[in-house]
Motif scaffolding. Structure first.
Motif, PDB file in Angstrom:
ATOM      1  N   TYR A   1     -38.000 125.428  43.680  1.00  0.00           N
ATOM      2  CA  TYR A   1     -38.791 124.334  43.096  1.00  0.00           C
ATOM      3  C   TYR A   1     -38.263 123.852  41.746  1.00  0.00           C
ATOM      4  O   TYR A   1     -38.999 123.258  40.969  1.00  0.00           O
ATOM      5  CB  TYR A   1     -40.263 124.743  42.947  1.00  0.00           C
ATOM      6  N   SER A   2     -36.985 124.068  41.453  1.00  0.00           N
ATOM      7  CA  SER A   2     -36.484 123.624  40.147  1.00  0.00           C
ATOM      8  C   SER A   2     -35.848 122.240  40.223  1.00  0.00           C
ATOM      9  O   SER A   2     -35.699 121.590  39.190  1.00  0.00           O
ATOM     10  CB  SER A   2     -35.493 124.634  39.583  1.00  0.00           C
ATOM     11  N   VAL A   3     -35.450 121.776  41.416  1.00  0.00           N
ATOM     12  CA  VAL A   3     -34.863 120.432  41.541  1.00  0.00           C
ATOM     13  C   VAL A   3     -35.421 119.731  42.780  1.00  0.00           C
ATOM     14  O   VAL A   3     -35.876 120.387  43.724  1.00  0.00           O
ATOM     15  CB  VAL A   3     -33.311 120.476  41.647  1.00  0.00           C
ATOM     16  N   ALA A   4     -35.359 118.392  42.740  1.00  0.00           N
ATOM     17  CA  ALA A   4     -35.795 117.587  43.884  1.00  0.00           C
ATOM     18  C   ALA A   4     -34.660 116.669  44.306  1.00  0.00           C
ATOM     19  O   ALA A   4     -34.036 116.022  43.464  1.00  0.00           O
ATOM     20  CB  ALA A   4     -37.016 116.756  43.512  1.00  0.00           C
ATOM     21  N   MET A   5     -34.401 116.621  45.618  1.00  0.00           N
ATOM     22  CA  MET A   5     -33.391 115.703  46.165  1.00  0.00           C
ATOM     23  C   MET A   5     -34.128 114.508  46.769  1.00  0.00           C
ATOM     24  O   MET A   5     -35.116 114.680  47.496  1.00  0.00           O
ATOM     25  CB  MET A   5     -32.565 116.415  47.232  1.00  0.00           C
ATOM     26  N   VAL A   6     -33.642 113.314  46.457  1.00  0.00           N
ATOM     27  CA  VAL A   6     -34.301 112.081  46.900  1.00  0.00           C
ATOM     28  C   VAL A   6     -33.283 111.232  47.651  1.00  0.00           C
ATOM     29  O   VAL A   6     -32.111 111.159  47.253  1.00  0.00           O
ATOM     30  CB  VAL A   6     -34.850 111.300  45.679  1.00  0.00           C
ATOM     31  N   THR A   7     -33.701 110.581  48.735  1.00  0.00           N
ATOM     32  CA  THR A   7     -32.839 109.600  49.404  1.00  0.00           C
ATOM     33  C   THR A   7     -33.662 108.348  49.706  1.00  0.00           C
ATOM     34  O   THR A   7     -34.891 108.401  49.790  1.00  0.00           O
ATOM     35  CB  THR A   7     -32.212 110.183  50.685  1.00  0.00           C
ATOM     36  N   TRP A   8     -32.966 107.208  49.832  1.00  0.00           N
ATOM     37  CA  TRP A   8     -33.634 105.910  50.003  1.00  0.00           C
ATOM     38  C   TRP A   8     -33.280 105.284  51.347  1.00  0.00           C
ATOM     39  O   TRP A   8     -32.366 105.737  52.032  1.00  0.00           O
ATOM     40  CB  TRP A   8     -33.197 104.955  48.882  1.00  0.00           C
ATOM     41  N   GLU A   9     -34.005 104.223  51.665  1.00  0.00           N
ATOM     42  CA  GLU A   9     -33.750 103.508  52.920  1.00  0.00           C
ATOM     43  C   GLU A   9     -32.317 102.972  52.971  1.00  0.00           C
ATOM     44  O   GLU A   9     -31.687 102.956  54.020  1.00  0.00           O
ATOM     45  CB  GLU A   9     -34.741 102.334  53.082  1.00  0.00           C
ATOM     46  N   CYS A  10     -31.806 102.518  51.836  1.00  0.00           N
ATOM     47  CA  CYS A  10     -30.442 101.977  51.809  1.00  0.00           C
ATOM     48  C   CYS A  10     -29.391 103.068  51.660  1.00  0.00           C
ATOM     49  O   CYS A  10     -28.205 102.761  51.522  1.00  0.00           O
ATOM     50  CB  CYS A  10     -30.295 100.984  50.658  1.00  0.00           C
TER      51      CYS A  10
ATOM     52  N   ALA B   1     -43.985 114.935  48.705  1.00  0.00           N
ATOM     53  CA  ALA B   1     -43.545 116.337  48.712  1.00  0.00           C
ATOM     54  C   ALA B   1     -44.258 117.027  47.559  1.00  0.00           C
ATOM     55  O   ALA B   1     -44.626 116.373  46.578  1.00  0.00           O
ATOM     56  CB  ALA B   1     -42.030 116.422  48.522  1.00  0.00           C
ATOM     57  N   VAL B   2     -44.475 118.340  47.679  1.00  0.00           N
ATOM     58  CA  VAL B   2     -45.196 119.052  46.609  1.00  0.00           C
ATOM     59  C   VAL B   2     -44.320 120.149  46.033  1.00  0.00           C
ATOM     60  O   VAL B   2     -43.448 120.707  46.703  1.00  0.00           O
ATOM     61  CB  VAL B   2     -46.527 119.663  47.113  1.00  0.00           C
ATOM     62  N   ASN B   3     -44.578 120.439  44.747  1.00  0.00           N
ATOM     63  CA  ASN B   3     -43.897 121.523  44.056  1.00  0.00           C
ATOM     64  C   ASN B   3     -44.927 122.603  43.760  1.00  0.00           C
ATOM     65  O   ASN B   3     -45.775 122.444  42.879  1.00  0.00           O
ATOM     66  CB  ASN B   3     -43.276 120.985  42.758  1.00  0.00           C
ATOM     67  N   ASN B   4     -44.853 123.698  44.499  1.00  0.00           N
ATOM     68  CA  ASN B   4     -45.858 124.756  44.358  1.00  0.00           C
ATOM     69  C   ASN B   4     -45.758 125.513  43.038  1.00  0.00           C
ATOM     70  O   ASN B   4     -46.757 125.983  42.521  1.00  0.00           O
ATOM     71  CB  ASN B   4     -45.722 125.757  45.508  1.00  0.00           C
TER      72      ASN B   4
ATOM     73  N   ILE C   1     -38.164 113.046  50.079  1.00  0.00           N
ATOM     74  CA  ILE C   1     -38.072 113.869  48.863  1.00  0.00           C
ATOM     75  C   ILE C   1     -38.090 115.325  49.325  1.00  0.00           C
ATOM     76  O   ILE C   1     -38.951 115.708  50.132  1.00  0.00           O
ATOM     77  CB  ILE C   1     -39.266 113.625  47.914  1.00  0.00           C
ATOM     78  N   ARG C   2     -37.157 116.121  48.835  1.00  0.00           N
ATOM     79  CA  ARG C   2     -37.128 117.534  49.226  1.00  0.00           C
ATOM     80  C   ARG C   2     -36.939 118.405  47.991  1.00  0.00           C
ATOM     81  O   ARG C   2     -35.933 118.286  47.295  1.00  0.00           O
ATOM     82  CB  ARG C   2     -35.975 117.796  50.207  1.00  0.00           C
TER      83      ARG C   2
ATOM     84  N   THR D   1     -32.426 129.651  37.298  1.00  0.00           N
ATOM     85  CA  THR D   1     -33.434 129.056  38.186  1.00  0.00           C
ATOM     86  C   THR D   1     -34.330 130.124  38.809  1.00  0.00           C
ATOM     87  O   THR D   1     -35.494 129.877  39.061  1.00  0.00           O
ATOM     88  CB  THR D   1     -32.764 128.242  39.303  1.00  0.00           C
ATOM     89  N   VAL D   2     -33.748 131.315  39.075  1.00  0.00           N
ATOM     90  CA  VAL D   2     -34.566 132.354  39.715  1.00  0.00           C
ATOM     91  C   VAL D   2     -34.700 133.603  38.855  1.00  0.00           C
ATOM     92  O   VAL D   2     -35.593 134.405  39.081  1.00  0.00           O
ATOM     93  CB  VAL D   2     -33.968 132.756  41.086  1.00  0.00           C
ATOM     94  N   ASN D   3     -33.806 133.787  37.880  1.00  0.00           N
ATOM     95  CA  ASN D   3     -33.844 135.012  37.079  1.00  0.00           C
ATOM     96  C   ASN D   3     -33.731 134.647  35.602  1.00  0.00           C
ATOM     97  O   ASN D   3     -32.712 134.907  34.969  1.00  0.00           O
ATOM     98  CB  ASN D   3     -32.680 135.932  37.506  1.00  0.00           C
ATOM     99  N   PRO D   4     -34.784 134.028  35.048  1.00  0.00           N
ATOM    100  CA  PRO D   4     -34.661 133.518  33.674  1.00  0.00           C
ATOM    101  C   PRO D   4     -34.827 134.623  32.638  1.00  0.00           C
ATOM    102  O   PRO D   4     -35.776 134.647  31.867  1.00  0.00           O
ATOM    103  CB  PRO D   4     -35.790 132.491  33.588  1.00  0.00           C
ATOM    104  N   CYS D   5     -33.900 135.596  32.646  1.00  0.00           N
ATOM    105  CA  CYS D   5     -34.001 136.708  31.701  1.00  0.00           C
ATOM    106  C   CYS D   5     -33.147 136.427  30.470  1.00  0.00           C
ATOM    107  O   CYS D   5     -32.290 135.545  30.479  1.00  0.00           O
ATOM    108  CB  CYS D   5     -33.567 138.008  32.360  1.00  0.00           C
TER     109      CYS D   5
END
Length: 1349
Positions: A317-326, A256-259, A311-312, A411-415
């Protein structure tokens, strides 16, 4: 960041089918979701989450194409491509149902203001009616491994090693195929021209994703290698592709990529996720960091999670969710801070401790703006969780799980607003302020894209798809656009921020098709007529404010600075905006989407930092950009001659080339506030760096405005680890605030029904708790490691007033001690001595060390005290500093580290000091401690009684639990008559057997030693006439006062007679510390040089702080009036001194005196006498009770001199009468008669000259005085001492067997005098009051008759 909330929701498909869904794919805007099963393509809507359309393949077509495998949307959501098992790509047109076609319609109650005002108004809040039309399939003649949608093309990789580029319109000539073998792969782009190339024969791409900001494809090859393919030119053609591969990795599974951060994340078969970036100079793949589960997050990590399955990245693009085969889900921030894992704790175990199977996921994707995660569970999981009714398997309802998330506005409005948030106002409790967004706004404009809170934490603004709305915490009301057309004609693009009562919005105007900067006044209606509008030339991506400046980052990679000014020229305040400066950043920024945040700040690196005044320090000196995790700073160029020019020229100073401050930065905090006190913290820059924790870029100031060293840096970057994910920094409070997920299990509430478990049983309920962490000790330690002790001292001194500063010091010692003392390798340069020396600069040094030691295991104490000093010396320092509680803590250290003799010696020192200062709690602990040392030295258990009758157990228990010495006199024990004095702090009712047990105990030397010290202290108090303290001492420590007084009677009388013979002591004695004032009024002011509080120790409200010395200052007069008490309050029965059960009211509490300006104009002698009579016995109620108690004690002990003195203080004629009558008794020694006589005469003489207020009372007792003088003039005959010559007016006190008052059956004179009780009421005797005490009642109410019992 992102946090799970509540339980997941199950979405049920209304169509029943045998097929289970296995793949979900969102559209580009995530409003639609394509869900695949083997022969079925369904499209779901996001809000409401409902099924819109389902396309079911015919059996004939299904056998030709094969089962569906994966799907991909076209960028504009108008088409879906589906890959089938037999190598076919099926293209579907998504056709809208027309303007008025929608599936679900909201039903409003009658009279509702909601009406259709603008086109598509209803369509946006209801699921639109769509249909799917299949176009001609494309046969690629090989199994399809992955698909990727580009702007106009669809990129497909097949198992024969080819990359196919298809046009979305499906035209046959729009198809190109590139063989993977023709793409040159190397370790970097420089060596690609002739270096080692990868042999890709027979290889194919297993998974691939396109990265916009890197302009290339991250790929996983079928042998597990990782690669990146980039087009050399703009078009993707066979001879224009170039690949790089990552060395030493052969177990890749997915990508997965983070642009936004230009990162490629690869899942591995080992279960870890590798995050790569592209080196901008060489073009090679560089490992940035890993996302790995540690035993802390997942205790069963050795069980293995299996290979990474998916991986999503979230939409922002501030966090990544991961899951495994198990199975299981885990969430990480972009640079590796771990947020959530469902493989441990309540996710993995039921409330009874049994293990749950982890949730197994076949597909997942994020919903719009990251508020939901759509999850499709695998088939086995579906049978467990979803089999909701006993339906036959062929008609199961397919279901999708939807996890809910809440996320930080950063995450989207870092003021700046969202970073400072005025959180100190919210710190009082852990509850969140939950604000429900107005339903009218939410229906039309979901999802919420931006949110901002003002610095005071009182106003919130939110912006969704169109328009915005704001809320006031004080009024609890929302403000929406009155004209819905104005709301729907704008969309917020660059964020929104609060400034000075205005909402500043960077938005796009649909009508003028123009980007604008708008300021809306909070207090007026939300309408464009009340806004200030500035037209912008380019799209705004980010917006921020600093003081009175706005900073915009635009899509053309330029930064604009505007000044804002609040004006009051009209009926409503308005704001004017003026462009100050434009700075082009296109040379440094490869893609505008890479800029995470932009901030103006006063932070700079120049030499001038040290010499600036704090107010100067707040000018906007620098721009700080977070460029894909790289923190870049642009400072003003002050090298030219501009400094000498006018002030307004200064605003237009150019910026220097950018400097990189740090890598892997997720968030930045800085403040525009200034303070001379905490400059280190307020002028620092705080960075959150994911897994690496936090960093602070700290300014270094020379001390006392000295000239800074030329070699010393102006700032220093200090890293430190933190246990929470930081969301806000409280600069002055030295705190980091964050949030964490907490879980609650509800699985015990309903048992499993017929083989299926509800979602509430499978998943715990998730809540979000606010957390905070102190970071000061980390920074101080880092400064000390770098030999910057002076800076550490400056910083610590500025924070010394913080309530948790002692805790900071303890933490610093504790962390360093644990690290160094448990280190296996010798430490060449240990830090602990430096830390110890540093802490000695602060007054809490002694308590810091002892608290740290007591919280550390014993094995580390030697190492600690080797660095900080000998505990004996520290103990003595505590005693010198009068810090007795800390000294007591050091005793425990000494007890463990030294021989018992040393402990006893120090404990005795502390015990004597505590006695002198009246710290009774500590005294009780010390008595227990000394006894423990004694019993520990003998190394034998304390003796237990050989025989115990049932009745004695209560007393035995009582004594076993007591920590105080009841120094019972040996005489009373010998005689077998027991009367334990009940102390204020102890329960009443120990039995005689209990005291017998005590007598055996008291034989040991330790108890005799303690009793000796107690008796010595009692004598000391009496010698210094500190009666109040004597009473407290006896009551608090259970000291047997009466028995002791009997034995010391002669000495005690001598003390008082010596005092009374000196006329200067009479005032201090009579005007005692019991708050009874002498009867002086304005017309008869005492001309003594002592105030009425002299002599016996001034009493504050707290008995702990007793003045031990009498203050003999200059001439002072104090007017005092003691308010007369009502009869009810007088009615207090004092009871026998041996039965004092008035709890602690005698000892503690407020000792008050009524101060009033009482004046008598001219009182005649008779009026004065009458008034004096009225005032007799009318002192403060509690003081009266205490004095009468002491009178009882002295009467029972036969200390007649003291009885006379208390009678004078109380102005009780009956007491004097009783004593004078009793002096005729032959048992009274002639010395006593002489001392009473001389004392009374001395008082009379003193009152005549110094204090006329006592004269009326002395006139009242003149007959007794006369009688005394006459008695003493006659020579006392020896016959008077014979048994037969007793006074007919008195009865000799015979020790009766049942009389509880007999204390000494063989003393020189067994005297026992008792005062009769007043009528019951007030402080009555609660239990065991002797009946004979109540026999005689005073004739006059309020007067006391003294009888000889």
């Amino acid at each position: 960041m992102y946090f799970l909330t509540g339980w997941p929701r199950r979405l049920l498909c209304p169509l029943k089918s045998e097929e289970e869904p296995f793949h979900v794919q969102p559209s580009s805007q995530r409003f639609y979701f394509a869900v695949l099963s083997e022969t079925q393509l369904s499209v779901w809507f996001s809000r409401p989450s409902v099924l819109i359309v389902s396309y079911i393949e015919s059996a004939k077509a299904s056998s030709q194409f094969g089962f569906y495998q994966q799907a991909e949307w076209k960028q504009d959501d108008s088409m879906i491509a589906v890959a089938a098992a037999n190598g076919y790509i099926l293209l579907f047109d998504v056709v809208g149902g027309g303007e008025d076609k929608y599936l679900y319609e909201p039903v409003y109650p009658k009279g509702s203001p909601r009406v259709k005002v603008t086109p598509a108004y209803k369509e946006e809040q209801c699921a639109p009616a769509l249909s799917l039309e299949m176009k001609r399939p494309i046969d690629l003649e090989a199994p399809i491994t992955s698909m990727q949608s580009l702007q106009e093309d669809l990129l497909v990789s097949t198992a024969d090693g080819y990359l196919h580029i298809l046009h979305w319109d499906g035209v046959s000539n729009g198809r190109k195929a590139i063989s993977l073998c023709t793409v040159p792969f190397s370790l970097d782009l420089q060596s690609a021209r002739g270096g080692l190339c990868l042999d890709l024969k027979g290889m194919y791409i297993r998974d691939m994703t396109y990265c916009v900001t890197l302009d290339g494809f991250a790929v996983v090859l079928d042998d597990g290698r990782l690669g990146f393919i980039t087009p050399v030119a703009n078009r993707i053609t066979a001879d224009q592709l170039q690949g790089v591969w990552a060395a030493d990795v052969t177990d890749g599974t997915c990508v997965a990529v983070n642009n936004k951060y230009r990162l490629m994340t690869f899942g591995c078969a080992s279960g870890s996720v590798l995050v790569y970036s592209i080196d901008t100079t060489t073009g090679s793949m560089q490992l940035s960091h890993k996302l790995e589960l540690s035993p802390k997050h997942y205790p069963d990590v050795w069980n293995k999670t299996g290979a990474v399955k998916l991986i999503r990245w979230s939409p922002d693009y501030s966090v990544a969710m991961v899951t495994w085969e198990c199975g299981g889900l885990s969430l990480w921030s972009v640079f590796g801070a771990h947020l959530i894992c469902t493989l441990g704790e309540d996710f993995a175990y039921r409330s009874d401790g049994t293990k749950k199977d982890p949730i197994n996921i076949s597909s997942m994707c994020w919903g719009a703006e990251g508020y939901h995660l759509w999850v499709i569970t695998s088939r086995e999981e579906a049978e467990l969780v979803e089999n909701m009714e006993e339906a036959p398997p062929q008609t199961q309802q397919a279901s999708i799980l939807q996890f809910h998330f809440i996320k930080s506005a950063l995450t989207v409005n870092p003021c700046t607003n969202n970073q400072e948030q005025g959180l100190s106002t919210l710190l009082g409790h852990k509850h969140w302020h939950v604000v429900q967004i107005h339903s009218t706004y939410l229906e039309n404009n979901w999802p919420i894209r931006f949110a901002a809170i003002d610095t005071a934490g009182q106003c919130i603004a939110v912006a969704g798809r169109r328009g915005f709305a704001h809320y006031s915490m004080s009024t609890r009301k929302w403000k929406l656009f009155g004209n819905i057309t104005q709301e729907q004609n704008m969309t917020v693009t660059g964020g929104l921020v609060w400034w000075n009562g205005f909402v500043v919005v960077a938005c796009y105007n649909f009508i003028d098709q123009q980007e604008e900067l708008r300021l809306y006044l909070r207090s007026s209606n939300l309408d464009n007529t009340f806004s200030s509008i500035t037209k912008l030339h380019s799209d705004t991506l980010l917006l921020n404010v600093f003081r009175d400046m706005i900073i915009l980052f635009r899509a053309d990679c330029s930064i604009c600075l505007y000044s804002i000014e609040r004006r009051h020229d009209g009926p409503n305040p308005s704001a004017s905006v003026e462009l100050l400066q434009e700075v082009s950043m296109s040379r440094y920024i490869p893609h505008p989407a890479l800029v995470v945040s932009v901030t103006l700040t006063s932070v700079r690196t120049e030499t001038g930092i040290t010499l600036r005044a704090p107010q100067q320090a707040c000018m906007a000196d620098s721009i700080i950009l977070n460029l894909a995790g790289q923190l870049i700073m642009l400072q003003r160029d002050r090298s030219g001659p501009q400094l000498q020019e006018k002030e307004d020229q200064k605003k237009l100073l150019m910026f220097c080339p950018p400097v990189v401050l740090a890598q892997y930065v997720e968030n930045v905090w800085t403040t525009c506030r200034s303070s001379g006190k905490k400059r280190h913290l307020l002028e620092a820059l705080w960075l959150s760096c994911g897994e690496a924790g936090m960093k602070v870029w700290l300014p270094l100031f020379p001390r006392d405005h000295r000239k800074p060293h030329s070699f010393l840096s102006r700032r220093i970057m200090l890293p430190f680890h933190i246990n929470i994910y930081p969301l806000a920094v409280l600069f002055e409070d030295a705190l980091v605030l964050g949030a964490s997920n907490e879980t609650v299990l509800y699985d015990g509430l309903q048992g499993p029904r017929e083989g299926w478990e509800s979602l509430e049983g499978v998943f715990p309920y998730c809540t979000v708790e606010r957390t905070s962490q102190i970071y000061l000790h980390h920074i101080l330690r880092q400064l000390l490691v770098r030999n910057l002790g002076e800076q550490a001292l400056l910083l610590a001194q500025s924070c010394a007033a913080l309530p948790y500063f002692p805790h900071v010091m303890e933490l610093m010692v504790h962390v360093v001690l644990e690290e160094e003392a448990t280190s296996r390798e010798p430490i060449p340069d240990p830090l602990l001595p430096t830390v110890a020396k540093f802490i000695t600069e602060f007054p809490l040094f002694l308590q810091t060390i002892v608290h740290c030691a007591r919280k550390t295991e014993f094995a580390l104490w030697n190492y600690l005290f080797a660095a900080v000093g000998n505990p004996k010396d520290l103990f003595e320092e505590c005693l010198m500093a009068q810090d007795l509680d800390t000294a007591a803590s050091y005793l425990i250290i000494l007890q463990n580290m030294e021989v018992p003799a040393v402990s006893r010696q120090h404990a005795t020192l502390l015990f004597n000091t505590a006695l002198e200062q009246g710290k009774w709690d500590l005294c009780r602990h010390m008595i227990r401690f000394l006894k423990a040392i004694g019993s520990g030295e003998m190394e034998t258990p304390p003796p237990t009684p050989t025989t115990q009758e049932p009745s004695s157990t209560g007393g035995f228990e009582f004594f076993r639990n007591r920590s105080v010495s009841l120094s019972q006199s040996a005489d009373s024990i010998a005689s077998g008559k027991f009367n334990l004095q009940k102390t204020f702090s102890m329960p009443s009712g120990p039995s005689a057997k209990g005291s017998e047990r005590w007598s055996k105990d008291s034989d040991c030397a330790e108890n005799m030693y303690i009793d000796m010290m107690l008796r010595r202290h009692a004598r000391h108090l009496l010698e210094h006439v500190r009666l109040k303290e004597l009473g407290c001492f006896s009551a608090q420590l259970g000291f047997e006062l009466i028995g002791w007084l009997c034995r010391e009677r002669t000495l005690i009388g001598a003390v008082l007679s010596q005092r009374l013979l000196k006329s200067q002591s009479i005032d201090s004695l009579l005007n005692s510390d019991m708050d009874t004032a002498p009867p002086h009024f304005q017309s008869f002011i005492c001309n003594s040089n002592h105030t009425w509080l002299d002599g016996l120790g001034t009493l504050g409200p707290e008995p702990k702080e007793m003045d031990t010395a009498s203050s003999h200052g200059g001439p002072q007069t104090q007017e005092a009036f003691l308010s007369p008490l009502t009869n009810k309050m007088e009615e207090c029965s004092i009871g026998s001194a041996t039965d004092l059960t008035e709890t602690s009211s005698m000892v503690d509490g407020d000792w008050t005196m009524v101060d009033e300006n009482f004046s008598t104009l001219s009182l005649t002698h008779s009026e004065l006498e009458h008034f004096s009579m009225e005032l007799a016995n009318k002192g403060p109620h509690k003081s009266q009770v205490q004095l009468r108690y002491l009178l009882h004690v002295f009467m029972e002990a036969g200390c007649l001199e003291w009885c006379v003195m208390i009678g004078l203080i109380l102005r009780e004629a009956t007491v004097i009468m009783q004593v004078v009558n009793f002096l005729d008794s032959p048992e009274v020694p002639p010395e006593t008669v002489q001392s009473v006589r001389s004392g009374l005469l001395g008082v009379d003489a003193w009152a005549s000259t110094d204090c006329l207020g006592y004269k009326p009372f002395l006139n009242m007792i003149r007959p007794q005085l006369q009688k005394l003088i006459e008695t003493s003039v006659d020579q006392i005959q020896p016959e008077a001492f014979l048994p037969g010559a007793s006074n007919p007016n008195s009865k000799l006190a015979e020790p009766q067997p049942g009389d509880p008052r007999v204390e000494d059956s063989r003393g020189p004179a067994p005297l026992g005098l008792a005062l009769p009780l007043e009528p019951p009421g007030g402080l009555g005797t609660e239990d065991g009051g002797a009946p004979e005490e109540q026999e005689e009642q005073a004739v006059d109410e309020g007067a006391y008759d003294c009888t000889l019992s």
